[in-house]
Motif scaffolding. Structure first.
Motif, PDB file in Angstrom:
ATOM      1  N   LEU A   1      15.069  -6.381 -14.672  1.00 36.14           N
ATOM      2  CA  LEU A   1      14.051  -5.769 -13.806  1.00 36.14           C
ATOM      3  C   LEU A   1      14.200  -4.245 -13.837  1.00 36.14           C
ATOM      4  O   LEU A   1      15.287  -3.711 -13.874  1.00 36.14           O
ATOM      5  N   VAL A   3      14.101  -0.289 -12.583  1.00 34.88           N
ATOM      6  CA  VAL A   3      14.558   0.441 -11.407  1.00 34.88           C
ATOM      7  C   VAL A   3      13.843   1.785 -11.374  1.00 34.88           C
ATOM      8  O   VAL A   3      13.652   2.423 -12.410  1.00 34.88           O
ATOM      9  N   ARG A  43       6.760  -4.408  -9.229  1.00 29.38           N
ATOM     10  CA  ARG A  43       7.913  -5.306  -9.146  1.00 29.38           C
ATOM     11  C   ARG A  43       9.247  -4.572  -9.299  1.00 29.38           C
ATOM     12  O   ARG A  43      10.312  -5.149  -9.124  1.00 29.38           O
ATOM     13  N   ALA A  44       9.163  -3.280  -9.675  1.00 28.56           N
ATOM     14  CA  ALA A  44      10.408  -2.531  -9.916  1.00 28.56           C
ATOM     15  C   ALA A  44      11.188  -2.355  -8.614  1.00 28.56           C
ATOM     16  O   ALA A  44      10.608  -2.247  -7.546  1.00 28.56           O
ATOM     17  N   ARG A  45      12.507  -2.330  -8.727  1.00 22.82           N
ATOM     18  CA  ARG A  45      13.361  -2.075  -7.563  1.00 22.82           C
ATOM     19  C   ARG A  45      13.409  -0.565  -7.334  1.00 22.82           C
ATOM     20  O   ARG A  45      13.593   0.211  -8.278  1.00 22.82           O
ATOM     21  N   VAL A  46      13.222  -0.156  -6.079  1.00 21.37           N
ATOM     22  CA  VAL A  46      13.160   1.277  -5.784  1.00 21.37           C
ATOM     23  C   VAL A  46      14.439   1.721  -5.076  1.00 21.37           C
ATOM     24  O   VAL A  46      14.891   1.083  -4.128  1.00 21.37           O
ATOM     25  N   ILE A  47      15.045   2.799  -5.572  1.00 29.62           N
ATOM     26  CA  ILE A  47      16.176   3.434  -4.888  1.00 29.62           C
ATOM     27  C   ILE A  47      15.651   4.768  -4.346  1.00 29.62           C
ATOM     28  O   ILE A  47      15.205   5.613  -5.115  1.00 29.62           O
ATOM     29  N   GLN A 409      23.762  -0.886 -10.905  1.00 30.80           N
ATOM     30  CA  GLN A 409      24.245  -0.145  -9.746  1.00 30.80           C
ATOM     31  C   GLN A 409      25.680  -0.546  -9.418  1.00 30.80           C
ATOM     32  O   GLN A 409      25.940  -1.672  -8.989  1.00 30.80           O
ATOM     33  N   ARG A 412      26.501   1.542  -4.200  1.00 27.78           N
ATOM     34  CA  ARG A 412      25.246   1.495  -3.452  1.00 27.78           C
ATOM     35  C   ARG A 412      25.506   1.948  -2.017  1.00 27.78           C
ATOM     36  O   ARG A 412      26.399   1.412  -1.364  1.00 27.78           O
TER      37      ARG A 412
END
Ligand SMILES: [Zn+2]
Length: 444
Positions: A1, A3, A43-47, A409, A412
């Motif tokens: 996935l 990021v 759908r991307a994971r956001v930081i 990651q 975190r």
């Protein structure tokens, strides 16, 4: 996935030193886009990185994981007595569990401080424990067992024959080089001239060239060490190493405090790498390395905390700050080394030291996603100003929020994701006490 690191100030450390605002996209293990970007994949994971600097993962190109357990156990001694009276007896007392405890302690400290890549030197034995801890921690790195086939005052537990030293190093290189999807690398590690025979140094140089791997050693650190080399070989360590074939881009020499101008020019011409370890050079009374001269001559210079017992931290921020400040004091010049050059030692230049400049060291599309995210929203970093001087002079290890290696990651919200911090602390205390007993030493 995928990021997305969103909303930070991206300090690329690329050739143009670009600083961008916007997003950093990661696909798999690589950076896929940078800056102001249209419609990201939902759908991307956001930081979130609001109020943070997004910088290349920091590179420490000279450390000793095997010594982290000896933190605070070797004080007020210069290099050679420090080695003979404290460090060598302690290294000789290691077993596989104490080595694991030592390596994990150092890895946890360095990862949480934003270090994503290291060049490590082990001790003579138990090197599998170091590589195994590196593999599990998620860090990128190079290591190699220390090679020691001669030398007065080397304890029996560290002495090995030339053949044993070479054979075990070759076997470890075959076993670990390229492992963990290429995150782990071998680096041959003849400790320093005083602990290695000329035959060992010559053969090791040849093996490293044949395999195309780094050769990592110490040189021109303390004046007394240099004098001992001269008494033994009739020449200075840098010239001797070159004679043995330890020179050029595959050779990484820690320290270089004692380097003369002509040696610096020669090393720059050959492409030999140097790693500056300012805190260790202060604590072992070695002196102030001529960093400004080295950079002006075009030498490729990295930076490292060296070992915990000669620092006593494994903190890249302290080293970066010291490098800049000490160069100013040494030269009497407030612009001797700029903030950008100082940060460069732990990023772009550090990658060059390791021959990984195509893969890491700057935030650029196509490079590996080794990224450190630093909170600038702190009392000691407010209100701001130039982001690079903020990072170099104000930021501390505890400001690091997130760390990614290969897009994964590993830290975190300031918490280590790969190793268990509570159990590392517990085992460090137990093994620290036991190793002193086994070495027959008192705590100071
Ligand atoms: Zn060292």
């Amino acid at each position: 996935l995928d990021v997305i690191i969103r909303g930070g100030t991206i300090v690329t450390m690329d050739a143009e030193n670009r600083v961008l605002s916007g997003d950093l996209h990661i696909q798999g293990d690589r950076i896929s886009a940078l800056g102001q970007l249209p419609s990201p994949d939902p759908r991307a994971r956001v930081i979130r990185a609001d109020g943070c600097a997004v910088i290349p993962g920091l590179i420490q190109s000279h450390v000793h994981l095997c010594q982290t357990l000896f933190r605070g156990m070797a004080n007020e001694l210069p290099l050679l007595p420090w080695l003979k009276e404290r460090i060598w007896p302690l290294e000789a007392a290691h077993n596989p569990s104490s080595m694991r405890a030592s390596a994990e302690l150092g890895l946890a400290e360095m990862l949480k401080a934003g270090t994503s890549c290291i060049l490590d030197m082990g001790t003579v034995h138990h090197q599998d424990s170091v590589f195994d801890a590196m593999r599990r921690s998620g860090i990128r790195g190079f290591s190699g067992k220390a090679m020691m086939d001669r030398g007065r005052s080397v304890p029996a537990g560290l002495r090995e024959s030339t053949r044993q030293s070479l054979d075990s190093s070759r076997a470890l290189s075959a076993k670990w080089h390229g492992r963990a999807k290429g995150r782990l690398h071998y680096a041959y590690a003849p400790r320093f001239i005083l602990s290695c025979s000329p035959t060992l140094l010559r053969r090791t140089a040849r093996a490293a060239k044949d395999e195309g791997v780094l050769i990592h050693t110490h040189a021109a650190e303390h004046r007394a060490e240099r004098e001992a080399v001269r008494a033994q070989l009739g020449l200075d360590d840098i010239e001797a190493l070159e004679g043995f074939g330890i020179a050029g881009p595959q050779a990484v020499l820690a320290h270089g405090v004692q380097l003369r101008a002509a040696e610096i020019r020669r090393m720059a011409r050959l492409g030999t790498r140097v790693v500056h370890c300012p805190s260790a050079n202060l604590k072992l009374s070695s002196g102030l390395a001529p960093l400004k001269r080295m950079l002006q001559a075009g030498l490729v210079v990295g930076i490292g905390a060296d070992g915990a017992p000669c620092n006593n931290r494994m903190d890249p921020w302290t080293e970066i700050r010291q490098a800049a400040l000490l160069a100013m004091a040494r030269e009497g010049d407030a612009a001797a080394v700029t903030a950008s050059e100082a940060l460069g030692l732990a990023t772009r230049r550090g990658a060059e030291v390791l021959g990984l400049q195509e893969e890491i060291g700057s935030l650029e599309v196509g490079k590996k996603a080794d990224v450190t995210i630093v909170d600038l929203n702190q009392l000691h970093t407010a209100p701001g100003g130039d982001v690079i001087s903020q990072l170099v002079y104000s930021s501390t290890a505890s400001d690091v929020r997130h760390v990614l290696v290969d897009g994964r990651q590993v830290v975190r919200d300031g918490e280590l994701q790969t190793l268990d911090e509570a159990s590392i602390l517990r085992r460090a205390r137990t093994h620290g006490r036991r190793i002193l007993e086994r070495a027959g030493l008192s705590s100071s």
